[in-house]
Scaffold this motif. Structure first.
Motif, PDB file in Angstrom:
ATOM      1  N   ILE A 178      -3.891  -6.790  -6.138  1.00  0.00           N
ATOM      2  CA  ILE A 178      -4.434  -5.495  -6.577  1.00  0.00           C
ATOM      3  C   ILE A 178      -3.720  -4.370  -5.830  1.00  0.00           C
ATOM      4  O   ILE A 178      -3.745  -4.318  -4.597  1.00  0.00           O
ATOM      5  CB  ILE A 178      -5.950  -5.419  -6.318  1.00  0.00           C
ATOM      6  N   ILE A 179      -3.113  -3.503  -6.590  1.00  0.00           N
ATOM      7  CA  ILE A 179      -2.315  -2.413  -6.004  1.00  0.00           C
ATOM      8  C   ILE A 179      -2.933  -1.066  -6.391  1.00  0.00           C
ATOM      9  O   ILE A 179      -3.285  -0.855  -7.558  1.00  0.00           O
ATOM     10  CB  ILE A 179      -0.866  -2.440  -6.544  1.00  0.00           C
ATOM     11  N   PHE A 180      -3.041  -0.200  -5.413  1.00  0.00           N
ATOM     12  CA  PHE A 180      -3.376   1.202  -5.691  1.00  0.00           C
ATOM     13  C   PHE A 180      -2.137   2.007  -5.308  1.00  0.00           C
ATOM     14  O   PHE A 180      -1.944   2.341  -4.144  1.00  0.00           O
ATOM     15  CB  PHE A 180      -4.626   1.637  -4.910  1.00  0.00           C
ATOM     16  N   PRO A 181      -1.291   2.302  -6.298  1.00  0.00           N
ATOM     17  CA  PRO A 181       0.041   2.843  -6.000  1.00  0.00           C
ATOM     18  C   PRO A 181       0.026   4.147  -5.232  1.00  0.00           C
ATOM     19  O   PRO A 181       0.987   4.462  -4.532  1.00  0.00           O
ATOM     20  CB  PRO A 181       0.660   3.056  -7.380  1.00  0.00           C
ATOM     21  N   LEU A 182      -1.054   4.936  -5.355  1.00  0.00           N
ATOM     22  CA  LEU A 182      -1.068   6.242  -4.691  1.00  0.00           C
ATOM     23  C   LEU A 182      -1.823   6.223  -3.371  1.00  0.00           C
ATOM     24  O   LEU A 182      -2.009   7.275  -2.751  1.00  0.00           O
ATOM     25  CB  LEU A 182      -1.677   7.299  -5.631  1.00  0.00           C
ATOM     26  N   TYR A 183      -2.254   5.059  -2.932  1.00  0.00           N
ATOM     27  CA  TYR A 183      -2.992   4.989  -1.663  1.00  0.00           C
ATOM     28  C   TYR A 183      -2.022   5.243  -0.504  1.00  0.00           C
ATOM     29  O   TYR A 183      -0.981   4.607  -0.403  1.00  0.00           O
ATOM     30  CB  TYR A 183      -3.649   3.620  -1.518  1.00  0.00           C
ATOM     31  N   GLN A 184      -2.380   6.168   0.373  1.00  0.00           N
ATOM     32  CA  GLN A 184      -1.408   6.602   1.376  1.00  0.00           C
ATOM     33  C   GLN A 184      -1.620   6.000   2.761  1.00  0.00           C
ATOM     34  O   GLN A 184      -0.730   6.062   3.601  1.00  0.00           O
ATOM     35  CB  GLN A 184      -1.431   8.127   1.479  1.00  0.00           C
ATOM     36  N   ASP A 185      -2.798   5.437   3.000  1.00  0.00           N
ATOM     37  CA  ASP A 185      -3.082   5.009   4.369  1.00  0.00           C
ATOM     38  C   ASP A 185      -2.624   3.592   4.682  1.00  0.00           C
ATOM     39  O   ASP A 185      -2.719   3.159   5.827  1.00  0.00           O
ATOM     40  CB  ASP A 185      -4.594   5.116   4.645  1.00  0.00           C
ATOM     41  N   ASP A 186      -2.198   2.852   3.681  1.00  0.00           N
ATOM     42  CA  ASP A 186      -1.774   1.475   3.933  1.00  0.00           C
ATOM     43  C   ASP A 186      -0.694   1.106   2.912  1.00  0.00           C
ATOM     44  O   ASP A 186      -0.990   0.961   1.722  1.00  0.00           O
ATOM     45  CB  ASP A 186      -2.992   0.539   3.789  1.00  0.00           C
ATOM     46  N   PRO A 187       0.556   0.980   3.361  1.00  0.00           N
ATOM     47  CA  PRO A 187       1.636   0.701   2.407  1.00  0.00           C
ATOM     48  C   PRO A 187       1.436  -0.607   1.650  1.00  0.00           C
ATOM     49  O   PRO A 187       1.905  -0.743   0.510  1.00  0.00           O
ATOM     50  CB  PRO A 187       2.894   0.640   3.283  1.00  0.00           C
ATOM     51  N   ALA A 188       0.732  -1.578   2.254  1.00  0.00           N
ATOM     52  CA  ALA A 188       0.519  -2.851   1.554  1.00  0.00           C
ATOM     53  C   ALA A 188      -0.359  -2.634   0.320  1.00  0.00           C
ATOM     54  O   ALA A 188      -0.107  -3.204  -0.741  1.00  0.00           O
ATOM     55  CB  ALA A 188      -0.116  -3.874   2.485  1.00  0.00           C
ATOM     56  N   ILE A 189      -1.383  -1.795   0.454  1.00  0.00           N
ATOM     57  CA  ILE A 189      -2.257  -1.516  -0.690  1.00  0.00           C
ATOM     58  C   ILE A 189      -1.493  -0.746  -1.772  1.00  0.00           C
ATOM     59  O   ILE A 189      -1.741  -0.914  -2.959  1.00  0.00           O
ATOM     60  CB  ILE A 189      -3.515  -0.735  -0.227  1.00  0.00           C
ATOM     61  N   ALA A 190      -0.533   0.085  -1.339  1.00  0.00           N
ATOM     62  CA  ALA A 190       0.262   0.859  -2.306  1.00  0.00           C
ATOM     63  C   ALA A 190       1.388   0.032  -2.930  1.00  0.00           C
ATOM     64  O   ALA A 190       2.117   0.520  -3.778  1.00  0.00           O
ATOM     65  CB  ALA A 190       0.840   2.092  -1.630  1.00  0.00           C
ATOM     66  N   GLY A 191       1.536  -1.227  -2.485  1.00  0.00           N
ATOM     67  CA  GLY A 191       2.551  -2.109  -3.079  1.00  0.00           C
ATOM     68  C   GLY A 191       3.949  -1.854  -2.568  1.00  0.00           C
ATOM     69  O   GLY A 191       4.926  -2.087  -3.283  1.00  0.00           O
ATOM     70  N   ALA A 192       4.068  -1.382  -1.317  1.00  0.00           N
ATOM     71  CA  ALA A 192       5.398  -1.091  -0.762  1.00  0.00           C
ATOM     72  C   ALA A 192       6.206  -2.378  -0.596  1.00  0.00           C
ATOM     73  O   ALA A 192       5.633  -3.448  -0.360  1.00  0.00           O
ATOM     74  CB  ALA A 192       5.249  -0.385   0.586  1.00  0.00           C
ATOM     75  N   PRO A 193       7.526  -2.281  -0.716  1.00  0.00           N
ATOM     76  CA  PRO A 193       8.367  -3.465  -0.581  1.00  0.00           C
ATOM     77  C   PRO A 193       8.174  -4.119   0.784  1.00  0.00           C
ATOM     78  O   PRO A 193       8.048  -3.434   1.803  1.00  0.00           O
ATOM     79  CB  PRO A 193       9.799  -2.908  -0.701  1.00  0.00           C
ATOM     80  N   GLY A 194       8.136  -5.425   0.792  1.00  0.00           N
ATOM     81  CA  GLY A 194       8.025  -6.169   2.058  1.00  0.00           C
ATOM     82  C   GLY A 194       6.625  -6.220   2.626  1.00  0.00           C
ATOM     83  O   GLY A 194       6.405  -6.811   3.680  1.00  0.00           O
ATOM     84  N   CYS A 195       5.659  -5.595   1.986  1.00  0.00           N
ATOM     85  CA  CYS A 195       4.280  -5.617   2.499  1.00  0.00           C
ATOM     86  C   CYS A 195       3.418  -6.458   1.560  1.00  0.00           C
ATOM     87  O   CYS A 195       3.478  -6.280   0.353  1.00  0.00           O
ATOM     88  CB  CYS A 195       3.676  -4.212   2.517  1.00  0.00           C
ATOM     89  N   VAL A 196       2.642  -7.335   2.135  1.00  0.00           N
ATOM     90  CA  VAL A 196       1.731  -8.135   1.312  1.00  0.00           C
ATOM     91  C   VAL A 196       0.327  -7.914   1.823  1.00  0.00           C
ATOM     92  O   VAL A 196       0.061  -7.999   3.023  1.00  0.00           O
ATOM     93  CB  VAL A 196       2.078  -9.636   1.386  1.00  0.00           C
ATOM     94  N   MET A 197      -0.561  -7.618   0.909  1.00  0.00           N
ATOM     95  CA  MET A 197      -1.962  -7.409   1.275  1.00  0.00           C
ATOM     96  C   MET A 197      -2.638  -8.767   1.405  1.00  0.00           C
ATOM     97  O   MET A 197      -2.735  -9.511   0.439  1.00  0.00           O
ATOM     98  CB  MET A 197      -2.628  -6.590   0.176  1.00  0.00           C
ATOM     99  N   THR A 198      -3.070  -9.103   2.596  1.00  0.00           N
ATOM    100  CA  THR A 198      -3.794 -10.363   2.756  1.00  0.00           C
ATOM    101  C   THR A 198      -5.250 -10.033   3.058  1.00  0.00           C
ATOM    102  O   THR A 198      -5.534  -9.099   3.804  1.00  0.00           O
ATOM    103  CB  THR A 198      -3.206 -11.199   3.911  1.00  0.00           C
ATOM    104  N   PRO A 199      -6.169 -10.778   2.488  1.00  0.00           N
ATOM    105  CA  PRO A 199      -7.573 -10.431   2.682  1.00  0.00           C
ATOM    106  C   PRO A 199      -7.997 -10.680   4.117  1.00  0.00           C
ATOM    107  O   PRO A 199      -7.554 -11.631   4.750  1.00  0.00           O
ATOM    108  CB  PRO A 199      -8.309 -11.356   1.725  1.00  0.00           C
ATOM    109  N   ASP A 200      -8.822  -9.803   4.597  1.00  0.00           N
ATOM    110  CA  ASP A 200      -9.363  -9.945   5.934  1.00  0.00           C
ATOM    111  C   ASP A 200     -10.666 -10.747   5.803  1.00  0.00           C
ATOM    112  O   ASP A 200     -11.603 -10.276   5.164  1.00  0.00           O
ATOM    113  CB  ASP A 200      -9.623  -8.539   6.475  1.00  0.00           C
ATOM    114  N   PRO A 201     -10.736 -11.958   6.355  1.00  0.00           N
ATOM    115  CA  PRO A 201     -11.921 -12.794   6.162  1.00  0.00           C
ATOM    116  C   PRO A 201     -13.198 -12.097   6.603  1.00  0.00           C
ATOM    117  O   PRO A 201     -14.254 -12.252   5.982  1.00  0.00           O
ATOM    118  CB  PRO A 201     -11.651 -14.020   7.048  1.00  0.00           C
ATOM    119  N   GLN A 202     -13.103 -11.303   7.650  1.00  0.00           N
ATOM    120  CA  GLN A 202     -14.287 -10.598   8.137  1.00  0.00           C
ATOM    121  C   GLN A 202     -14.768  -9.574   7.097  1.00  0.00           C
ATOM    122  O   GLN A 202     -15.957  -9.435   6.833  1.00  0.00           O
ATOM    123  CB  GLN A 202     -13.921  -9.883   9.432  1.00  0.00           C
TER     124      GLN A 202
END
Ligand code: SF4
Ligand code: SF4
Length: 240
Positions: A178-202
């Protein structure tokens, strides 16, 4: 032979977009200039212009390449897609050279065609369908009815019900789809190259506990979601 789509972004990049359009046309590629594709309405006829292009498409926009590509695929572009980010483009000559490797231009004169539409600001998730496993967790989690599972497949059914600025479900997806392309606080959420969003179990566990007692709803539960988003953000920041 690829077609070039240059999606307008902001005033800041206007001169660069214009220069790139001219450079591409001079090199022999047809160019279609559009409004910002992320903000373009789902029903806009401009999507028909985009999907009517020949199968290989180069999209230049102010989005990271991964969301830019999935945005096009969601709207029916099925062939090869090369996505470039106007915000990080280097010298135009280098870009034109890269495009040359993607597909040779014809030798005929081509023009730049610009299509216009008034676009508002939108906010919604873009799904990386290569990563999505259709587990349905995001659909279960979202209180706004943005998602639906149809025949076992995840669909973003009501994108404009997404809460502006909310990226909460992207923190829960087990596959970083799930990508939010305009999210600015976390490049992984914005789908930036080399970043993968991994779920935080907590975060996942906390969200589940909070939502366990809730039956699915058809109307927004703004306070509840606001509180949950704050909690998820706080947890995510603590992990950073
Ligand atoms: S949580 Fe992720 S993998 Fe599961 S359906 Fe949603 S987007 Fe797909
Ligand atoms: S970001 Fe929030 S409102 Fe938007 S789809 Fe995800 S959970 Fe729903």
């Amino acid at each position: 032979m690829p077609s070039i789509i240059i999606a307008r972004s902001s005033q800041e990049y206007r001169a660069r977009e214009d220069a790139l359009a001219v450079a591409c046309a001079q090199a022999g590629w047809p160019v279609l200039m559009t409004p910002h594709l992320y903000h373009l309405a789902e029903a806009s006829p401009i999507w028909q212009d985009v999907t009517a292009l020949p199968p290989s498409v180069v999209i230049v926009s102010a989005l990271h390449p991964r969301p830019a590509e999935w945005l096009l695929r969601k709207h029916g572009v099925a062939g090869m897609v090369l996505a470039e980010d106007i915000r990080t483009l280097d010298a135009l000559d280098d870009v034109v050279e890269r495009l040359r490797q993607f597909g040779h231009p014809p030798c005929a004169d081509v023009t730049v065609r610009e299509v216009h539409a008034s676009v508002g600001q939108r906010w919604y998730p873009v799904i990386d369908s290569e990563r999505c496993r259709h587990c349905g967790q995001c659909a279960q989690f979202c209180l706004f009815g943005v998602y639906a599972m149809i025949d076992g497949r995840l669909t973003v059914r009501q994108p404009d019900r997404c809460k502006p600025g909310c990226p909460a479900c992207s923190r829960l997806c087990p596959h970083g789809a799930i990508i939010f392309p305009l999210y600015q606080d976390d490049p992984a959420i914005a789908g930036a190259p080399g970043c993968v969003m991994t779920p935080d179990p907590q975060v996942v566990a906390r969200a589940r506990t909070r939502l366990q007692a809730k039956a699915p709803v058809s109307t927004p539960v703004t306070d509840e979601l606001d509180a949950l988003i704050d909690e998820l953000d706080a947890l995510a920041q603590r992990k950073d």
